[in-house]
Structures are given as structure tokens and as C-alpha cells.
Motif scaffolding. Structure first.
Motif, PDB file in Angstrom:
ATOM      1  N   PRO A 163      -0.416  31.122  45.992  1.00  0.00           N
ATOM      2  CA  PRO A 163      -1.465  31.181  47.267  1.00  0.00           C
ATOM      3  C   PRO A 163      -2.693  32.054  46.919  1.00  0.00           C
ATOM      4  O   PRO A 163      -2.148  33.132  46.778  1.00  0.00           O
ATOM      5  N   GLY A 164      -3.876  31.671  46.853  1.00  0.00           N
ATOM      6  CA  GLY A 164      -5.029  32.564  46.604  1.00  0.00           C
ATOM      7  C   GLY A 164      -5.358  32.767  45.203  1.00  0.00           C
ATOM      8  O   GLY A 164      -6.368  33.245  44.907  1.00  0.00           O
ATOM      9  N   GLY A 165      -4.687  32.151  44.473  1.00  0.00           N
ATOM     10  CA  GLY A 165      -4.921  31.823  43.002  1.00  0.00           C
ATOM     11  C   GLY A 165      -5.008  33.073  42.016  1.00  0.00           C
ATOM     12  O   GLY A 165      -4.296  34.110  42.591  1.00  0.00           O
ATOM     13  N   ALA A 166      -5.876  33.302  41.123  1.00  0.00           N
ATOM     14  CA  ALA A 166      -5.807  34.119  40.187  1.00  0.00           C
ATOM     15  C   ALA A 166      -6.381  35.511  40.914  1.00  0.00           C
ATOM     16  O   ALA A 166      -5.861  36.557  40.181  1.00  0.00           O
ATOM     17  N   SER A 167      -6.915  35.549  42.074  1.00  0.00           N
ATOM     18  CA  SER A 167      -7.212  36.709  42.618  1.00  0.00           C
ATOM     19  C   SER A 167      -6.097  37.630  43.130  1.00  0.00           C
ATOM     20  O   SER A 167      -6.227  38.516  43.402  1.00  0.00           O
ATOM     21  N   ARG A 168      -5.086  36.904  43.342  1.00  0.00           N
ATOM     22  CA  ARG A 168      -3.865  37.592  44.101  1.00  0.00           C
ATOM     23  C   ARG A 168      -2.640  37.664  42.891  1.00  0.00           C
ATOM     24  O   ARG A 168      -1.506  37.811  43.403  1.00  0.00           O
ATOM     25  N   VAL A 169      -2.976  37.430  41.474  1.00  0.00           N
ATOM     26  CA  VAL A 169      -2.219  37.434  40.363  1.00  0.00           C
ATOM     27  C   VAL A 169      -2.423  38.357  39.541  1.00  0.00           C
ATOM     28  O   VAL A 169      -3.743  38.423  38.967  1.00  0.00           O
ATOM     29  N   ILE A 170      -1.572  39.379  39.071  1.00  0.00           N
ATOM     30  CA  ILE A 170      -2.026  40.239  37.960  1.00  0.00           C
ATOM     31  C   ILE A 170      -0.863  40.250  36.907  1.00  0.00           C
ATOM     32  O   ILE A 170       0.186  40.044  37.082  1.00  0.00           O
ATOM     33  N   ALA A 171      -1.323  40.077  35.702  1.00  0.00           N
ATOM     34  CA  ALA A 171      -0.446  39.898  34.534  1.00  0.00           C
ATOM     35  C   ALA A 171      -0.910  41.269  33.583  1.00  0.00           C
ATOM     36  O   ALA A 171      -1.755  41.483  33.145  1.00  0.00           O
ATOM     37  N   VAL A 172       0.261  41.941  33.341  1.00  0.00           N
ATOM     38  CA  VAL A 172       0.269  43.093  32.701  1.00  0.00           C
ATOM     39  C   VAL A 172       0.869  42.855  31.220  1.00  0.00           C
ATOM     40  O   VAL A 172       2.139  42.800  31.283  1.00  0.00           O
ATOM     41  N   VAL A 173       0.274  43.154  30.231  1.00  0.00           N
ATOM     42  CA  VAL A 173       0.643  42.985  28.735  1.00  0.00           C
ATOM     43  C   VAL A 173       0.602  44.215  28.254  1.00  0.00           C
ATOM     44  O   VAL A 173      -0.226  44.930  27.820  1.00  0.00           O
ATOM     45  N   ALA A 174       2.055  44.652  27.920  1.00  0.00           N
ATOM     46  CA  ALA A 174       2.111  45.997  27.350  1.00  0.00           C
ATOM     47  C   ALA A 174       2.152  46.018  25.902  1.00  0.00           C
ATOM     48  O   ALA A 174       3.276  45.994  25.200  1.00  0.00           O
ATOM     49  N   GLY A 175       1.038  45.927  25.203  1.00  0.00           N
ATOM     50  CA  GLY A 175       0.987  45.689  23.652  1.00  0.00           C
ATOM     51  C   GLY A 175      -0.328  45.164  23.354  1.00  0.00           C
ATOM     52  O   GLY A 175      -0.518  44.313  24.198  1.00  0.00           O
ATOM     53  N   THR A 176      -0.518  45.152  22.157  1.00  0.00           N
ATOM     54  CA  THR A 176      -1.667  44.546  21.424  1.00  0.00           C
ATOM     55  C   THR A 176      -1.401  43.904  20.167  1.00  0.00           C
ATOM     56  O   THR A 176      -0.171  43.688  20.028  1.00  0.00           O
ATOM     57  N   GLY A 177      -2.051  43.460  19.288  1.00  0.00           N
ATOM     58  CA  GLY A 177      -1.920  42.632  18.289  1.00  0.00           C
ATOM     59  C   GLY A 177      -2.036  41.079  18.578  1.00  0.00           C
ATOM     60  O   GLY A 177      -2.555  40.779  19.536  1.00  0.00           O
ATOM     61  N   GLU A 178      -1.578  40.399  17.446  1.00  0.00           N
ATOM     62  CA  GLU A 178      -1.699  38.952  17.521  1.00  0.00           C
ATOM     63  C   GLU A 178      -0.869  38.441  18.661  1.00  0.00           C
ATOM     64  O   GLU A 178      -1.217  37.526  19.284  1.00  0.00           O
ATOM     65  N   ALA A 179       0.524  38.758  18.812  1.00  0.00           N
ATOM     66  CA  ALA A 179       1.387  38.291  20.002  1.00  0.00           C
ATOM     67  C   ALA A 179       0.856  38.498  21.226  1.00  0.00           C
ATOM     68  O   ALA A 179       0.842  37.907  22.176  1.00  0.00           O
ATOM     69  N   GLY A 180       0.081  39.619  21.401  1.00  0.00           N
ATOM     70  CA  GLY A 180      -0.366  40.364  22.642  1.00  0.00           C
ATOM     71  C   GLY A 180      -1.655  39.421  23.023  1.00  0.00           C
ATOM     72  O   GLY A 180      -1.911  38.960  24.135  1.00  0.00           O
ATOM     73  N   ALA A 181      -2.439  39.067  22.036  1.00  0.00           N
ATOM     74  CA  ALA A 181      -3.639  38.129  22.308  1.00  0.00           C
ATOM     75  C   ALA A 181      -3.118  36.689  22.685  1.00  0.00           C
ATOM     76  O   ALA A 181      -3.757  36.086  23.660  1.00  0.00           O
ATOM     77  N   ALA A 182      -2.114  36.457  22.109  1.00  0.00           N
ATOM     78  CA  ALA A 182      -1.457  35.040  22.616  1.00  0.00           C
ATOM     79  C   ALA A 182      -1.146  35.101  23.935  1.00  0.00           C
ATOM     80  O   ALA A 182      -1.517  34.012  24.782  1.00  0.00           O
ATOM     81  N   MET A 183      -0.293  36.016  24.629  1.00  0.00           N
ATOM     82  CA  MET A 183      -0.163  36.033  25.820  1.00  0.00           C
ATOM     83  C   MET A 183      -1.196  36.305  26.718  1.00  0.00           C
ATOM     84  O   MET A 183      -1.403  35.542  27.709  1.00  0.00           O
ATOM     85  N   VAL A 184      -2.193  37.181  26.430  1.00  0.00           N
ATOM     86  CA  VAL A 184      -3.453  37.225  27.114  1.00  0.00           C
ATOM     87  C   VAL A 184      -4.394  35.800  27.253  1.00  0.00           C
ATOM     88  O   VAL A 184      -4.607  35.542  28.585  1.00  0.00           O
ATOM     89  N   GLY A 185      -4.451  35.172  26.152  1.00  0.00           N
ATOM     90  CA  GLY A 185      -5.104  33.800  26.105  1.00  0.00           C
ATOM     91  C   GLY A 185      -4.175  32.890  27.183  1.00  0.00           C
ATOM     92  O   GLY A 185      -4.868  32.141  28.070  1.00  0.00           O
ATOM     93  N   GLU A 186      -2.823  32.837  27.223  1.00  0.00           N
ATOM     94  CA  GLU A 186      -2.139  32.014  28.072  1.00  0.00           C
ATOM     95  C   GLU A 186      -2.388  32.383  29.483  1.00  0.00           C
ATOM     96  O   GLU A 186      -2.465  31.615  30.297  1.00  0.00           O
ATOM     97  N   LEU A 187      -2.651  33.761  29.960  1.00  0.00           N
ATOM     98  CA  LEU A 187      -2.432  34.342  31.208  1.00  0.00           C
ATOM     99  C   LEU A 187      -3.737  34.424  31.732  1.00  0.00           C
ATOM    100  O   LEU A 187      -4.018  34.312  32.986  1.00  0.00           O
ATOM    101  N   THR A 188      -4.934  34.398  30.961  1.00  0.00           N
ATOM    102  CA  THR A 188      -6.339  34.708  31.462  1.00  0.00           C
ATOM    103  C   THR A 188      -6.799  33.573  32.624  1.00  0.00           C
ATOM    104  O   THR A 188      -7.292  33.989  33.412  1.00  0.00           O
ATOM    105  N   PRO A 189      -6.283  32.421  32.349  1.00  0.00           N
ATOM    106  CA  PRO A 189      -6.876  31.458  33.203  1.00  0.00           C
ATOM    107  C   PRO A 189      -6.271  31.446  34.388  1.00  0.00           C
ATOM    108  O   PRO A 189      -6.984  30.840  35.598  1.00  0.00           O
ATOM    109  N   VAL A 190      -4.793  31.962  34.625  1.00  0.00           N
ATOM    110  CA  VAL A 190      -4.277  32.134  35.777  1.00  0.00           C
ATOM    111  C   VAL A 190      -4.352  33.342  36.728  1.00  0.00           C
ATOM    112  O   VAL A 190      -3.738  33.507  37.617  1.00  0.00           O
ATOM    113  N   ALA A 191      -4.578  34.380  35.923  1.00  0.00           N
ATOM    114  CA  ALA A 191      -4.473  35.649  36.565  1.00  0.00           C
ATOM    115  C   ALA A 191      -5.446  36.652  36.056  1.00  0.00           C
ATOM    116  O   ALA A 191      -6.274  36.612  34.854  1.00  0.00           O
TER     117      ALA A 191
END
Length: 179
Positions: free
Chosen positions: A103-131
Motif C-alpha cells: 500500500p502506497g507503492g514505492a514511496s513507502r518502500v525503501i531498499a538498502v543494498v550494502a555493497g557495490t559492484g556487478e552483483a550490487g548493480a543487479a540488485m539495484v536494477g531489480e529493486l529500483t522500479p518498486v522502491a
């Protein structure tokens, strides 16, 4: 007398075998501890306790928006993930599904990725549309330390006062109904 000698030798061999196995387990645990986020949930930390208050923080999302403790609305869903963690990789799709219907969509959801690099970029790409996605260097002070997160993956539900209402390793276990 020969039975006594055999018994003592058998106990000695068992003792040495036990010692070798213990050394092997200790070496493996040290290897796992050296890789951030590589230990399974529960082995190196705990979920933030329900009722605890989130400390003040201010950070920036990958979209350039500032997020602080005061931006947490009642029923904000926050997930914490580490790219080097197999349980985290498995939990991201479940979290994304929960966030998509939250409820409230991405404005009420936060995803924190603790790390960078290729694997981190994949997580960010999957989470960005929804959080709203925040990337933090591993071990750096930020949202993970403000929430008291010491194990990955972790999902929390926060109220408007910054108190944790629910926490767990899997967003699929969120209490129903979610506000």
C-alpha cells in the motif's frame, strides 16, 4: 590387559578425529566471517528488535532523493540486502513482489543494498522500479546501522514514530494486513 590397551587406543583415535573435525569447522567459519554478508542469517547477527527506535539518519537514494528518519511514514517497508549473500539474492525477488503490491507503492518502500559492484548493480536494477533504493558501502554508517541491522537479508516495517513494528528475514512473512 589387551582389551584395556585397545580401548585406550580407540579413545585416542576418536579424540584425534574429533580435534581434526573441530579445527576444520573453525577454519571454515573464519573463511565465512572474512567475506562480508556471506554468513547465513542468524550466524552473525540478529534482526532489529520489535519496538526499538530507528536512530536518526540522512542518506541519498540512487535517484538523488534525500531520505531521513523523518521521511518514514506509518507502515514504511524497509529491506536490507548484501550482494555477496546468497540468501539476499534469493530474497530480492520476494521483497520486490511484496513492494510491488505494498500500500502506497514505492514511496513507502525503501531498499538498502550494502555493497557495490556487478552483483550490487543487479540488485539495484531489480529493486529500483518498486522502491526507493539506497546503496551503502559495506560497514559504513548509514541506514543499516541506524536500524541496528547486523544480518542480511532483513526486512522491517516501521511506524511514523520510527519504531520497528515487525522485522524478519523474508518480506513474504509480513504481517497481514499491511497498512
Amino acid at each position: 590387559m589387551p582389551y584395556l590397551v585397545a580401548a585406550v587406543l580407540a579413545l585416542g583415535v576418536l579424540g584425534l578425529l574429533n580435534l581434526l573435525l573441530t579445527v576444520g569447522v573453525v577454519r571454515r567459519l573464519r573463511q565465512l566471517a572474512a567475506a562480508p554478508g556471506a554468513l547465513p542469517p542468524g550466524l552473525h547477527g540478529a534482526m532489529p528488535p520489535v519496538g526499538s527506535t530507528v536512530a536518526d539518519f540522512s542518506t541519498t537514494t540512487v535517484d538523488g532523493m534525500t531520505v531521513s528518519r523523518h521521511d518514514l511514514d506509518d507502515g514504511t517497508l524497509v529491506g536490507f540486502f548484501s550482494p555477496g549473500c546468497d540468501p539476499c539474492v534469493a530474497a530480492v525477488p520476494t521483497f520486490a513482489t511484496a513492494a510491488r503490491t505494498f500500500p502506497g507503492g514505492a514511496s513507502r518502500v525503501i531498499a538498502v543494498v550494502a555493497g557495490t559492484g556487478e552483483a550490487g548493480a543487479a540488485m539495484v536494477g531489480e529493486l529500483t522500479p518498486v522502491a526507493r533504493v539506497v546503496v551503502e558501502p559495506p560497514g559504513a554508517p548509514g541506514m543499516a546501522s541506524a536500524f541496528g541491522v547486523t544480518t542480511f537479508p532483513t526486512a522491517t516495517l516501521v511506524d511514523a514514530d520510527g519504531r520497528i513494528r515487525w522485522s524478519g528475514p523474508d518480506a513474504a512473512a509480513l504481517p497481514v494486513p499491511v497498512p
